[in-house]
Scaffold this motif. Structure first.
Motif, short mmCIF file in Angstrom:
data_model
loop_
_atom_site.label_atom_id
_atom_site.label_comp_id
_atom_site.label_asym_id
_atom_site.label_seq_id
_atom_site.Cartn_x
_atom_site.Cartn_y
_atom_site.Cartn_z
N GLU A 81 34.83 -9.75 -18.12
CA GLU A 81 35.88 -10.15 -18.82
C GLU A 81 35.33 -10.92 -20.09
N LYS A 82 34.40 -11.75 -19.80
CA LYS A 82 33.75 -12.74 -20.96
C LYS A 82 32.86 -11.85 -21.86
N SER A 83 32.60 -10.44 -21.57
CA SER A 83 31.68 -9.88 -22.38
C SER A 83 32.07 -9.74 -23.77
N GLU A 84 31.23 -9.74 -24.58
CA GLU A 84 31.50 -9.66 -26.13
C GLU A 84 32.24 -8.35 -26.44
N ASN A 85 33.17 -8.26 -27.24
CA ASN A 85 33.84 -7.04 -27.53
C ASN A 85 34.93 -6.45 -26.23
N VAL A 86 35.02 -7.31 -25.48
CA VAL A 86 35.82 -6.78 -24.23
C VAL A 86 37.31 -7.56 -24.50
N LYS A 87 38.34 -6.74 -24.54
CA LYS A 87 39.55 -7.45 -25.23
C LYS A 87 40.49 -7.63 -23.99
N GLN A 88 40.63 -6.62 -22.96
CA GLN A 88 41.38 -6.62 -21.82
C GLN A 88 40.82 -6.02 -20.60
N ILE A 89 40.74 -6.46 -19.51
CA ILE A 89 40.31 -5.70 -18.23
C ILE A 89 41.57 -5.20 -17.35
N SER A 90 41.49 -4.16 -16.62
CA SER A 90 42.42 -3.91 -15.75
C SER A 90 41.42 -3.80 -14.29
N ILE A 91 42.15 -4.47 -13.17
CA ILE A 91 41.27 -4.21 -11.91
C ILE A 91 42.16 -3.47 -10.95
N VAL A 92 41.31 -2.66 -10.29
CA VAL A 92 42.01 -1.81 -9.20
C VAL A 92 41.15 -1.95 -7.84
N LYS A 93 41.65 -2.45 -6.81
CA LYS A 93 40.84 -2.53 -5.61
C LYS A 93 41.49 -1.39 -4.69
N ASP A 94 40.44 -0.60 -4.35
CA ASP A 94 40.83 0.40 -3.16
C ASP A 94 40.99 -0.06 -1.91
N LEU A 95 42.16 -0.14 -1.41
CA LEU A 95 42.53 -0.57 0.02
C LEU A 95 41.97 0.33 1.15
N GLY A 96 42.36 1.71 0.74
CA GLY A 96 41.58 2.71 1.71
C GLY A 96 42.78 3.53 2.36
N ILE A 97 42.67 4.43 3.22
CA ILE A 97 43.62 5.39 3.48
C ILE A 97 44.03 5.01 5.05
N SER A 98 45.31 5.40 5.17
CA SER A 98 46.10 5.08 6.28
C SER A 98 45.37 5.63 7.56
N GLU A 99 45.67 5.10 8.84
CA GLU A 99 45.21 5.63 9.89
C GLU A 99 46.30 6.67 10.67
N GLU A 100 47.63 6.32 10.31
CA GLU A 100 48.85 7.18 10.56
C GLU A 100 49.08 8.19 10.08
N SER A 101 49.61 9.25 10.43
CA SER A 101 50.42 10.26 9.56
C SER A 101 51.77 10.27 9.67
N TYR A 102 52.32 10.73 8.44
CA TYR A 102 53.84 10.36 8.11
C TYR A 102 54.51 11.75 8.57
#
Lengths: 873, 225
Positions: free
Chosen positions: A73-94
């Motif tokens: 985020e503090k890097s030169e030339n970086v204007k905006q960042i978008s953060i994505v965290k992968d929570l994972g895949i469910s154990e149950e089926s729907y």
């Protein structure tokens, strides 16, 4: 230096005509070059914004430990960042039937805004308890969903439904569907060591690779980098270049080359003529001691002063024109955008086209113009500074001529006599003038023919898709309980949006098997090209008719109003009884192999048999029956074939409103009455209800219709849904594309042809003006004015004919290349528009003869003796 | 036999107060085969007279009767034919057509008249003019004397009754001048062509049989040698 400047300024004042012609020329060149670079830049910015409107990121860095996000985020030339965290895949089926899993990712606010989400219903999550899930799942907005991921329990409320994300997966062999789901990033529940993906938007996209490399160096971790190749390509900064970048460079380069050649031809001629006319004066300057260098400087400075005066005018006009064009195009581009967008998405964004100003392109334009002017004036200036004093003082005579006798082709001498011979020698006497004249004329001819050819190809191509639709809008509303279509029409009627409604019903999957004698010759001829024309249902590759040739037979029923209108359009009035039909026997299409295709030879009174049996599947069905028998599955019943004989009451070429026909599905349409139709329907669909009518609507305001349909769908959500297709939008988008290109190409052509016409006019008038001595001499030895006129006319004809021949040859090559690239050469023939060529020829001669006429006005009144005496003085 | 008669010829330039009289009441006649030199100082009107005789300038008043026809009343078209068939002109600066070579320049008037060129005659003429090895050259490749010979050849080729020469030696050195005048005189004697030659060079004029002297637009002397 001061003296030279003074002399140059005086020179300018003494040659007003030349100055005005030069300024007009340079202004046009500046307008052209600056507009092309500015519009290209604006278009590029638009395309970049269009790409960003879908997903706005330039590089994605994966596997970033959360503690290091700050570094990015503090890097030169970086204007905006978008953060994505992968929570994972469910154990149950729907789902009970297959494995239906949930894959949840947490997006921060920026990611929700910048990354691609195709929202179909509801809204985006606003807190960490809300979620949006794939629409394919059995959930609805408002439902709660519980899930277990990595032994942790989560509970969300569904606030929206989305289309497939890039992390949706489907595995056919294990019948596993992984559904994408997105919630808001829970920053309280994130660990320093958790890995996230960070998408970057930079301040300066051209430095994105350096920025990312710097980040890689700063973070001591195993990062995975993905660049947004599409966006970087449009921004013309992709490391390996891009198709878009190449196209823009080629188009801009080509246009600037055309401008350069046309404008050098013009400015060179103007300057050359002006200098030649002043040779006497220049001689006087030399004789009183001006050095070659000084004379060179005087004329160079003269040229530069004119350039400096003209460029700002050109730039101002250019920005004015560009501003206007961009405003017009903005509206047209928006229509195109909306026709390309998926109407069902709530996340659609419409992008504006802006006029982009950049100092770099401005400077580039100025430099290009200055180079063009310098190239144009350098040669005449050098030449004049090299001419000896005596040459210049002796005579101000147009004697520029080589040492070699110009041979006149025998055919010219024989056909046009002495006037033709003189005319031919005259146009060839000055190589540079001949060349510049031919260049100016030829470029104009080539541009005119190529632009018109390109646009007519484009029109033809676009209309192939939509020309068949004789309606603009279609709605239908299938519903299990009730057909709401009538209600919908009533509602739309209240908005006064409906001009006309064509309602019909159709049985699509019916066939007929005409005997060979019943197949029309035009179709048989086309069959010889069966592989190219998709005629495999009818014919064999050797052009013979297939045994039991299959033909699609679409049985159609029209509502009363549509039927009455249809009868009117075929100029008939009749009532169809049961098992009677009107046969539509024609495809209105022009290809290499036919101009309009007649399908059958049936006449009124004949009988046509329709069936639902597709004999192309006969082998498979027989095989299936055999397997059934072998296996002893005798209780499996093969479907009954349905056959119906219809009496043909009328044969016509006119297709009913709502139906369409084209090369890819050669169909005979059979219009029948309701009784016949319903009967057939019951048989085919085992007594199922006859489906609702299809409504094609003609409306004068399809955009308003779209809006209204969307409003109604919102209002009656859950009750029914209007499915509407706006054919007008597609058509409008195509028309807009043609319109935008027409405006650009014709403006370009217009300005280039102004350059050319000025040049042609200049060359012709100066040729005649400079030769007044010669005309007087010719008269003195007995040439009549009539003979001189004939000679001048022939000069024009020689210039014109040379350019037309050259221009046509090159244009036809260009047209052929366009044809190969734009149309299906297997099906559509290469055509050249004869009227277009005739217009070109007429316009070319018109420009030449008007110039000659104008130049001759003065000449006639002159006294031969006076002109000859001027020589002696 | 009288081939040319000039009656009370006047030519004025300008209007009212600025009026300049180039020629004033000039009358004379010329016989078939006569060689006349017209001399006078600069501005005496000699070139104007010759140009009017050649049909490239019009008189303000007076008549010019050539072969019994008044040329002052001819249309431009008829004058063009007159110049091709009756009176040919030779100028001080040769006035050759720069894009045509020697042969083409010489035959130009005949071709303008849509007549066939007599090749034998052309060959002979080129030989007499001493231009045999230059006949395919362009004017800008020739010396002044050679160019003037071409111009004379052009005038002689069409066998007009009258040859009008305006300072034909004005731009040449004395050796070339003598040659040119000799050539003209030879032709005059051989073909009985009427020649009117304007010059300010008395030596050249002396070659003619008759000298008319102009002064301020009037004939002040007309003497037969």
């Amino acid at each position: 230096m001061k003296n030279i400047l003074e002399l140059a300024t005086k020179e300018l004042k003494s040659s007003k005509k030349m100055v005005i012609a030069m300024i007009v020329g340079i202004v046009i060149v500046t307008i052209l070059i600056n507009s092309i670079t500015t519009l290209a830049l604006s278009y590029q910015e638009y395309i970049v914004n269009l790409s960003r409107s879908k997903e706005n990121w330039e590089a994605k860095i994966e596997n970033v430990p959360y503690r290091d996000v700050e570094v990015i985020e503090k890097s030169e030339n970086v204007k905006q960042i978008s953060i994505v965290k992968d929570l994972g895949i469910s154990e149950e089926s729907y789902s009970e039937w297959f494995t239906d899993l949930l894959h949840i990712k947490e997006y921060d606010e920026n990611a929700l805004k910048n990354l691609e989400i195709k929202l179909k219903k509801g809204r985006l999550p606003q807190n960490t308890k809300e979620i949006i899930v794939n629409e394919d799942m059995t959930f609805e907005v408002g439902d709660t969903i519980d899930t277990t991921i990595n032994n942790k329990k989560y509970s969300y409320q569904i606030v929206g439904l989305i289309e497939n994300t890039d992390f949706d997966e489907f595995e056919a062999t294990t019948l596993t569907k992984v559904n994408g789901a997105i919630t808001l990033l829970n920053k309280d529940n994130i660990n320093e060591n958790d890995l996230v993906s960070v998408s970057i938007i930079s301040n300066d996209i051209s430095k994105i690779y350096n920025t990312v490399n710097q980040i890689k160096a700063d973070i001591n971790s195993d990062l995975n980098i993905i660049y947004n190749e599409e966006l970087l390509g449009y921004a013309c900064v992709a490391e390996d270049g891009s198709d878009f970048e190449n196209t823009i460079l080629i188009v801009v380069g080509l246009l600037i080359a055309i401008i350069a050649v046309s404008s050098i031809a013009l400015i060179y001629t103007i300057f050359n003529i002006s200098i030649n006319e002043k040779k006497k004066y220049i001689g006087s300057l030399s004789s009183i001691g001006a050095s070659r260098k000084q004379i060179f400087s005087i004329y160079l400075i003269e040229g530069l002063i004119i350039t400096i005066m003209a460029i700002p005018i050109g730039l101002l006009l250019s920005f004015g024109i560009d501003y206007l064009l961009v405003n017009i195009f903005d509206g047209l581009f928006k229509t195109i955008q909306s026709s390309l967008l998926d109407n069902s998405l709530l996340t659609n964004k419409i992008v504006d086209l802006h006029l982009i100003f950049s100092w770099k392109t401005l400077l580039l334009s100025i430099v290009l113009v200055v180079i063009i002017v310098l190239l144009s004036i350098l040669v005449p200036t050098i030449n004049v500074s090299k001419t000896t004093i005596m040459d210049m003082i002796r005579k101000n005579k147009y004697t520029k001529i080589g040492k070699k006798t110009i041979k006149t082709p025998k055919i010219i001498a024989a056909t046009f006599k002495i006037e033709g011979e003189l005319a031919y020698k005259n146009i060839r006497r000055s190589h540079s003038k001949f060349i510049t004249m031919i260049i100016s004329l030829t470029i104009t001819i080539i541009l005119f023919i190529s632009i018109n050819g390109y646009l007519s190809n484009l029109n033809f191509y676009n209309n192939l898709d939509v020309a068949d639709y004789n309606y603009r809008y279609s709605v239908f509303s299938p519903s299990n309980e009730k057909d709401y279509t009538e209600d919908i029409l009533d509602m739309l009627n209240q908005f006064e949006l409906i001009d006309n409604v064509y309602a019909y019903n159709m049985l699509n999957i019916m066939y007929t098997y005409p005997e060979e004698k019943d197949i029309n010759d035009s179709l048989k001829k086309a069959m010889a090209k069966w592989d190219k024309l998709y005629l495999k249902y009818y014919g064999n590759s050797d052009g013979t008719v297939r045994e039991n040739a299959l033909m699609w037979a679409r049985v159609m029923m029209l509502d009363d109003k549509t039927y009455q209108e249809y009868l009117q359009s075929i100029g008939d009035s009749m009532t169809l009884e049961k098992n009677e039909c009107i046969l539509v026997n024609y495809i209105d299409l022009k290809t290499k192999y036919f101009d309009g295709l007649y399908l059958t030879n049936y006449k009124p009174g004949d009988t046509i048999k329709v069936t639902d049996e597709d004999i192309t599947f006969k082998d498979e069905e027989e095989a299936l029956e055999e397997i059934n028998n072998m296996m002893g599955w005798t209780d499996i019943e093969m479907p009954q074939k349905i056959e119906l004989n219809l009496k043909i009451k009328e044969v016509t070429n006119v297709i009913p409103k709502g139906a369409n026909n084209n090369l890819y599905n050669q169909i005979v349409y059979l219009v029948v009455n309701q009784e016949t139709f319903n009967d057939l329907w019951y048989k085919v669909f085992n007594n199922k209800n006859v489906g609702s009518l299809l409504y094609n609507i003609q409306t004068s305001d399809p955009a308003k219709m779209d809006e209204t349909v969307a409003q109604l769908n919102k209002k009656y959500e859950g009750e029914f849904r209007i499915n509407a297709t706006n054919f007008e939008a597609e058509k409008q988008a195509n028309e807009n594309e043609v319109l935008i290109k027409s405006i650009l190409l014709y403006s370009f052509f217009g300005l280039i042809s102004i350059l050319s016409v000025i040049n042609i006019f200049n060359i012709i008038t100066s040729n005649i003006r400079l030769r007044r001595n010669e005309f007087a001499e010719l008269k003195a030895i007995g040439m009549s004015q009539k003979q001189i006129n004939r000679m001048l006319r022939l000069e024009g004809i020689f210039y014109g004919t040379t350019s037309i021949v050259l221009g046509l040859v090159i244009s036809i090559i260009i047209l052929y290349v366009l044809y190969i690239n734009m149309l299906d050469t297997e099906i559509y023939g290469f055509t050249i528009s004869v009227p277009l060529i005739l217009i070109t020829i007429i316009l070319t001669y018109l420009v030449i003869f008007i110039s000659i006429k104008f130049a001759k006005r003065k000449m006639k009144k002159e006294n031969i003796s006076d002109v000859i005496r001027e020589n002696v003085d | 036999m009288e081939i040319l008669r000039v009656e009370n010829l006047s030519k004025t330039y300008g209007e009212n107060d600025n009026i300049t009289k180039a020629l004033e009441d000039v009358s004379f006649s010329a016989q078939d085969g006569e060689f006349i030199a017209i001399i006078g100082a600069s501005g005496s009107g000699k070139s104007t007279l010759l140009h009017i005789l050649g049909g490239i300038d019009k008189p303000s008043s007076g008549r010019i009767i050539v072969n019994g026809q008044d040329i002052s009343n001819l249309s431009d078209r008829e004058l063009a034919v007159y110049r091709r068939r009756t009176a040919s002109l030779v100028f001080q600066f040769y006035n050759l057509i720069p894009i045509l070579n020697v042969k083409e320049n010489i035959t130009l008037p005949i071709r303008l008249d849509n007549k066939k060129v007599d090749d034998r005659k052309l060959e002979e003429l080129v030989k007499i003019l001493g231009l045999t090895d230059k006949q395919n050259k362009l004017p800008n490749q020739l010396s002044g004397g050679e160019q003037q010979r071409v111009a004379i050849g052009r005038a002689l080729m069409c066998e007009t009754k009258i040859l009008l020469a305006d300072e034909p030696t004005g731009n040449l050195d004395s050796k070339n001048s003598i040659e040119i005048v000799k050539l003209i005189k030879e032709y005059n004697e051989k073909y009985n062509q009427t020649i009117i030659l304007v010059t300010h060079d008395i030596e050249v004029a002396k070659q003619a049989g008759r000298i008319i002297t102009l002064q301020d637009g009037k004939i002040v002397r007309d003497e037969v040698q």
